[in-house]
Design a protein around this motif. Sequence first.
Motif, PDB file in Angstrom:
ATOM      1  N   GLY A  73       0.626  -1.120   0.066  1.00 27.94           N
ATOM      2  CA  GLY A  73      -0.110   0.042  -0.220  1.00 27.94           C
ATOM      3  C   GLY A  73       0.831   1.145   0.078  1.00 27.94           C
ATOM      4  O   GLY A  73       0.085   2.433   0.095  1.00 27.94           O
ATOM      5  N   GLY A  74       2.179   1.185  -0.207  1.00 26.02           N
ATOM      6  CA  GLY A  74       3.165   2.146  -0.140  1.00 26.02           C
ATOM      7  C   GLY A  74       2.969   2.929  -1.505  1.00 26.02           C
ATOM      8  O   GLY A  74       2.056   3.008  -2.359  1.00 26.02           O
ATOM      9  N   VAL A  75       4.053   3.481  -1.913  1.00 24.83           N
ATOM     10  CA  VAL A  75       4.113   4.158  -3.306  1.00 24.83           C
ATOM     11  C   VAL A  75       5.117   3.419  -4.099  1.00 24.83           C
ATOM     12  O   VAL A  75       6.263   3.345  -3.298  1.00 24.83           O
ATOM     13  N   GLU A  80       3.223   6.247  -7.790  1.00 22.21           N
ATOM     14  CA  GLU A  80       1.663   5.960  -7.697  1.00 22.21           C
ATOM     15  C   GLU A  80       1.454   5.013  -6.526  1.00 22.21           C
ATOM     16  O   GLU A  80       2.325   4.057  -6.223  1.00 22.21           O
ATOM     17  N   GLY A  81       0.155   4.925  -6.148  1.00 21.56           N
ATOM     18  CA  GLY A  81      -0.092   4.022  -4.923  1.00 21.56           C
ATOM     19  C   GLY A  81      -0.189   2.667  -5.472  1.00 21.56           C
ATOM     20  O   GLY A  81      -0.757   2.243  -6.455  1.00 21.56           O
ATOM     21  N   GLU A  82       0.271   1.712  -4.441  1.00 22.93           N
ATOM     22  CA  GLU A  82       0.091   0.224  -4.741  1.00 22.93           C
ATOM     23  C   GLU A  82      -0.980  -0.080  -4.061  1.00 22.93           C
ATOM     24  O   GLU A  82      -1.623   0.300  -3.141  1.00 22.93           O
ATOM     25  N   ASP A  83      -1.525  -1.293  -4.564  1.00 24.22           N
ATOM     26  CA  ASP A  83      -2.670  -2.053  -3.862  1.00 24.22           C
ATOM     27  C   ASP A  83      -2.361  -2.555  -2.418  1.00 24.22           C
ATOM     28  O   ASP A  83      -1.108  -2.805  -2.481  1.00 24.22           O
ATOM     29  N   TRP A  84      -3.138  -2.445  -1.745  1.00 19.44           N
ATOM     30  CA  TRP A  84      -2.920  -3.239  -0.188  1.00 19.44           C
ATOM     31  C   TRP A  84      -3.909  -4.476  -0.018  1.00 19.44           C
ATOM     32  O   TRP A  84      -4.817  -4.510  -0.692  1.00 19.44           O
TER      33      TRP A  84
END
Length: 146
Positions: A73-75, A80-84
């Motif tokens: 969930g970081g960048v 760009e945001g990652e899925d968590w």
Amino acid sequence: MMKPRIEKKLSKRLAKILSNVRGFTDKDVWIDSDLELFPRHYASRNKVALTPKQKRQNYEQRVSVNNMPSIVGGVDYWGEGEDWNSVFDAATQMLIWSMFEIEPFDEKTCKGGFPIINIKLTGKNVVSLARAYACKVKQSQKAGAA
């Protein structure tokens, strides 16, 4: 599909069990405390009933779990945001690939190469697989240090 409160309990347990595994350390697991409420749908005064979709959204809005142990969930590199995922989802995917035999890949038909899962992945089975994997990792770390 699992109830969110049960997934939260299993995520907490798996975070403790897999705390020495790379990707599940205390630095990697974070607590998701964001509660995102969606607008509630109401029937209008002229007696227009709610649609089934609106009823379902109202029902799902009541199910909320705060402080869910999550992973990623970081960048990324580009910001760009990652899925968590919850720890339970991430641990299940990791254990599938590391604890089960992989079927051979056939290059002619481009089929195969996936794990052969011979048990149902219930919460109890995932916890027992996680314990076995954590012991395996701990033993390999001891052997590598010796």
